[in-house]
Design a protein around this motif. Structure first.
Motif, PDB file in Angstrom:
ATOM      1  N   ILE A  27     -17.450  36.070  42.186  1.00  0.00           N
ATOM      2  CA  ILE A  27     -17.977  35.118  43.167  1.00  0.00           C
ATOM      3  C   ILE A  27     -18.198  33.772  42.489  1.00  0.00           C
ATOM      4  CG2 ILE A  27     -19.853  34.620  44.781  1.00  0.00           C
ATOM      5  CD1 ILE A  27     -18.119  37.032  45.566  1.00  0.00           C
ATOM      6  N   ASP A  28     -17.726  32.705  43.149  1.00  0.00           N
ATOM      7  CA  ASP A  28     -17.892  31.347  42.605  1.00  0.00           C
ATOM      8  C   ASP A  28     -19.085  30.625  43.215  1.00  0.00           C
ATOM      9  OD1 ASP A  28     -15.419  31.062  40.889  1.00  0.00           O
ATOM     10  OD2 ASP A  28     -14.503  31.622  42.789  1.00  0.00           O
ATOM     11  N   ILE A  29     -19.240  30.759  44.559  1.00  0.00           N
ATOM     12  CA  ILE A  29     -20.323  30.049  45.270  1.00  0.00           C
ATOM     13  C   ILE A  29     -21.012  31.037  46.209  1.00  0.00           C
ATOM     14  CG2 ILE A  29     -20.860  28.172  46.881  1.00  0.00           C
ATOM     15  CD1 ILE A  29     -18.355  26.729  45.832  1.00  0.00           C
ATOM     16  N   ILE A  30     -22.349  30.950  46.274  1.00  0.00           N
ATOM     17  CA  ILE A  30     -23.120  31.764  47.217  1.00  0.00           C
ATOM     18  C   ILE A  30     -23.893  30.826  48.148  1.00  0.00           C
ATOM     19  CG2 ILE A  30     -24.949  33.480  47.489  1.00  0.00           C
ATOM     20  CD1 ILE A  30     -24.315  34.493  44.677  1.00  0.00           C
ATOM     21  N   LEU A  31     -23.755  31.077  49.460  1.00  0.00           N
ATOM     22  CA  LEU A  31     -24.581  30.416  50.472  1.00  0.00           C
ATOM     23  C   LEU A  31     -25.614  31.452  50.892  1.00  0.00           C
ATOM     24  CD1 LEU A  31     -21.779  28.681  52.578  1.00  0.00           C
ATOM     25  CD2 LEU A  31     -23.078  27.732  50.682  1.00  0.00           C
ATOM     26  N   LEU A  32     -26.899  31.209  50.615  1.00  0.00           N
ATOM     27  CA  LEU A  32     -27.925  32.242  50.697  1.00  0.00           C
ATOM     28  C   LEU A  32     -29.081  31.807  51.586  1.00  0.00           C
ATOM     29  CD1 LEU A  32     -29.079  34.930  49.582  1.00  0.00           C
ATOM     30  CD2 LEU A  32     -29.927  33.644  47.610  1.00  0.00           C
ATOM     31  N   ASP A  33     -29.354  32.641  52.602  1.00  0.00           N
ATOM     32  CA  ASP A  33     -30.489  32.375  53.493  1.00  0.00           C
ATOM     33  C   ASP A  33     -31.780  32.761  52.776  1.00  0.00           C
ATOM     34  OD1 ASP A  33     -31.914  31.683  55.704  1.00  0.00           O
ATOM     35  OD2 ASP A  33     -31.582  33.581  56.766  1.00  0.00           O
ATOM     36  N   ILE A  34     -32.830  31.969  52.968  1.00  0.00           N
ATOM     37  CA  ILE A  34     -34.097  32.256  52.291  1.00  0.00           C
ATOM     38  C   ILE A  34     -34.845  33.386  52.993  1.00  0.00           C
ATOM     39  CG2 ILE A  34     -36.413  31.354  51.791  1.00  0.00           C
ATOM     40  CD1 ILE A  34     -35.204  28.705  51.124  1.00  0.00           C
ATOM     41  N   VAL A  35     -34.929  33.339  54.333  1.00  0.00           N
ATOM     42  CA  VAL A  35     -35.715  34.317  55.069  1.00  0.00           C
ATOM     43  C   VAL A  35     -34.806  35.429  55.589  1.00  0.00           C
ATOM     44  CG1 VAL A  35     -37.286  34.719  57.002  1.00  0.00           C
ATOM     45  CG2 VAL A  35     -37.371  32.553  55.751  1.00  0.00           C
ATOM     46  N   MET A  36     -34.992  36.643  55.006  1.00  0.00           N
ATOM     47  CA  MET A  36     -34.236  37.822  55.433  1.00  0.00           C
ATOM     48  C   MET A  36     -35.132  39.040  55.320  1.00  0.00           C
ATOM     49  SD  MET A  36     -30.396  37.296  53.818  1.00  0.00           S
ATOM     50  CE  MET A  36     -30.991  37.047  52.165  1.00  0.00           C
ATOM     51  N   PRO A  37     -34.854  40.111  56.065  1.00  0.00           N
ATOM     52  CA  PRO A  37     -35.678  41.322  55.988  1.00  0.00           C
ATOM     53  C   PRO A  37     -35.437  42.080  54.675  1.00  0.00           C
ATOM     54  CG  PRO A  37     -33.821  41.672  57.469  1.00  0.00           C
ATOM     55  CD  PRO A  37     -33.804  40.217  57.110  1.00  0.00           C
ATOM     56  N   ASN A  38     -36.400  42.920  54.295  1.00  0.00           N
ATOM     57  CA  ASN A  38     -36.355  43.753  53.084  1.00  0.00           C
ATOM     58  C   ASN A  38     -36.368  42.904  51.809  1.00  0.00           C
ATOM     59  OD1 ASN A  38     -36.232  46.061  54.710  1.00  0.00           O
ATOM     60  ND2 ASN A  38     -34.000  45.954  54.819  1.00  0.00           N
ATOM     61  N   LEU A  39     -35.275  42.185  51.553  1.00  0.00           N
ATOM     62  CA  LEU A  39     -35.196  41.281  50.398  1.00  0.00           C
ATOM     63  C   LEU A  39     -35.066  39.859  50.900  1.00  0.00           C
ATOM     64  CD1 LEU A  39     -32.704  43.150  48.015  1.00  0.00           C
ATOM     65  CD2 LEU A  39     -35.139  42.771  47.612  1.00  0.00           C
ATOM     66  N   SER A  40     -35.908  38.979  50.386  1.00  0.00           N
ATOM     67  CA  SER A  40     -35.781  37.571  50.776  1.00  0.00           C
ATOM     68  C   SER A  40     -34.701  36.895  49.940  1.00  0.00           C
ATOM     69  CB  SER A  40     -37.119  36.853  50.570  1.00  0.00           C
ATOM     70  OG  SER A  40     -37.375  36.724  49.168  1.00  0.00           O
ATOM     71  N   GLY A  41     -34.294  35.719  50.359  1.00  0.00           N
ATOM     72  CA  GLY A  41     -33.329  34.948  49.581  1.00  0.00           C
ATOM     73  C   GLY A  41     -33.854  34.608  48.198  1.00  0.00           C
ATOM     74  N   ILE A  42     -35.205  34.427  48.093  1.00  0.00           N
ATOM     75  CA  ILE A  42     -35.827  34.154  46.784  1.00  0.00           C
ATOM     76  C   ILE A  42     -35.633  35.355  45.852  1.00  0.00           C
ATOM     77  CG2 ILE A  42     -37.988  33.662  45.583  1.00  0.00           C
ATOM     78  CD1 ILE A  42     -37.090  31.321  47.258  1.00  0.00           C
ATOM     79  N   ASP A  43     -35.820  36.575  46.401  1.00  0.00           N
ATOM     80  CA  ASP A  43     -35.640  37.798  45.595  1.00  0.00           C
ATOM     81  C   ASP A  43     -34.199  37.922  45.112  1.00  0.00           C
ATOM     82  OD1 ASP A  43     -38.289  38.552  45.945  1.00  0.00           O
ATOM     83  OD2 ASP A  43     -37.846  39.573  47.848  1.00  0.00           O
ATOM     84  N   VAL A  44     -33.257  37.666  46.033  1.00  0.00           N
ATOM     85  CA  VAL A  44     -31.836  37.769  45.676  1.00  0.00           C
ATOM     86  C   VAL A  44     -31.483  36.722  44.618  1.00  0.00           C
ATOM     87  CG1 VAL A  44     -29.469  37.544  46.544  1.00  0.00           C
ATOM     88  CG2 VAL A  44     -31.208  38.702  47.936  1.00  0.00           C
TER      89      VAL A  44
END
Length: 423
Positions: free
Chosen positions: A47-64
């Motif tokens: 993977i070269d680029i990740i577009l990541l949402d901050i607010v998600m269930p179970n694991l947040s974007g911060i956790d990821v």
């Protein structure tokens, strides 16, 4: 360019897909709607680029983001955020996010930030490739430098040998003539001595047989007094002649070695050589080196060489291998009060000639055994050695002769270098 989009809102995923298609961004777009699936994709694909949402269930974007940055430092990460609270955005940047995109997604902003991320990733890839190229070039330069160092040492040694050879040839010539007539004269003296002794014994027998007929007792007393002195001289004469013969024969042996040593053909071509002679000549060189450095009594070098142990080789190469290995062992023993005992052995079969060099030292650290033949590897203090002696041995035996060289620790203590070269 592989771009991974992680967002639990399918509308956002669809919006990203449409914008990328509309602006004809050349990339492989991977869309997932759960952080768990996104993490699996990161581990299974490049993977070269990740577009990541901050607010998600179970694991947040911060956790990821934390998990990704623990393992992957170079992936470009852009955070999706619709939050007005900037502390989450600040935390994202603190954890290693590269940029952010506001939600709802606005195409112009999205495409501008995505293009910037793509350029950043391209620059990263170019930089990584350049770094890898420089590393490879550096490795090649180190290898070339090691070979140059070894070649330089060989050239210096050859020049030294050439100079010593010319010097030795002159000495050998100057000594050989007086040595020749000294040996000849000593042979004549020994012959004359035998004649004198034989005649003395005859005269002494005549005196004994005619003792009662001699009236001059004072003369007899003088004869007996001189008889004891003469017998002592005869006895001492035997020892003197024997020791002189041994000394002159030893000088003769050294001169023969010097003359053979000055024969350049032996060092520039492959010939059938007697391994015992090579070992003996090398020991003479080592003894001279030790005496010069005042380490004469530190080492005892013995050898057990098969009588028919002839090998086809460049004489200088094998002398250099034996010299380097023995001196390496002796250098190590300089650190202790012990006396190093070294044994050189040989044998052969139809295909290979084998010889080994073992010592009575503490052996080699198991962690270092695989490194001893590497260029510049040394356990000596800085400035005491270049770490090229055993590397030169490896180059000669393995690369030049297509043979093998190994080192092992002995059960009784010490280590053993085993060498084999084709017949």
């Amino acid at each position: 360019m592989n771009i991974l989009v992680i967002d639990d809102a399918k509308l956002n995923l669809l919006a990203v897909q449409n914008i990328v298609a509309e602006y004809k961004i050349e990339c492989n777009l991977i869309l997932v709607n759960s952080p768990e699936e996104g993490l699996k994709k990161i581990e299974s694909e490049k993977i070269d680029i990740i577009l990541l949402d901050i607010v998600m269930p179970n694991l947040s974007g911060i956790d990821v983001l934390k998990m990704v940055r623990d393992k992957h430092k170079n992936i470009v990460i852009i955070m999706f955020t619709s939050l007005t609270d900037k502390k989450y955005l600040k935390e994202s940047f603190d954890l290693g996010a590269n940029d952010y995109i506001n939600k709802p997604i606005e195409p112009i902003e999205f495409i501008s930030r995505l293009k910037s991320a793509i350029k950043l990733r391209e620059y990263q890839c170019e930089l990584i490739e350049s770094y890898d190229n420089i590393k490879n070039i550096n490795v090649e330069l180190k290898e070339s430098n090691a070979k140059l160092q070894i070649t330089q040492i060989e050239l210096i040694n050859r020049e030294k040998l050439s100079t010593i050879g010319r010097f030795s040839a002159g000495i050998a010539h100057e000594i050989n003539t007086p040595l020749g007539y000294s040996i000849s004269n000593l042979y004549s003296i020994n012959k004359y001595f035998s004649i004198l002794k034989e005649n003395y014994e005859r005269i002494n027998a005549i005196i004994q047989n005619n003792y009662n007929n001699i009236k001059d007792t004072k003369y007899l007393e003088e004869l007996y007094e001189n008889k004891n002195k003469i017998e002592f001289i005869f006895k001492d004469f035997d020892t003197l002649i024997k020791e002189s013969n041994e000394g002159l024969n030893k000088i003769s042996y050294i001169i023969k070695n010097l003359i053979r040593f000055t024969n350049k053909k032996m060092y520039d071509s492959f010939q059938l050589n007697y391994l015992k002679e090579i070992v003996e000549e090398t020991i003479i060189l080592i003894d001279s080196e030790l005496e010069y450095n005042k380490f004469k009594d530190i080492a005892t070098i013995d050898y057990e060489i098969e009588e028919e142990s002839y090998i086809k080789c460049n004489r200088f190469d094998i002398e250099q291998v034996i010299f380097n290995i023995i001196m390496n062992a002796i250098d190590f023993f300089n650190k202790s009060d012990e006396k190093v005992k070294i044994l050189v052995e040989s044998c052969k079969d139809e295909k290979w000639s084998y010889f080994s060099i073992s010592d009575n030292g503490p052996g080699i650290d198991e962690n270092m055994k695989d490194k001893v033949f590497e260029p510049f590897f040394t356990t000596k203090e800085i400035g005491k050695g270049l770490g090229l002696g055993l590397s030169a041995c490896y180059d000669i035996i393995v690369n030049k002769y297509k043979g093998e060289i190994h080192v092992e620790n002995l059960p009784v203590g010490g280590c053993k270098f085993s060498i084999k070269i084709p017949n």
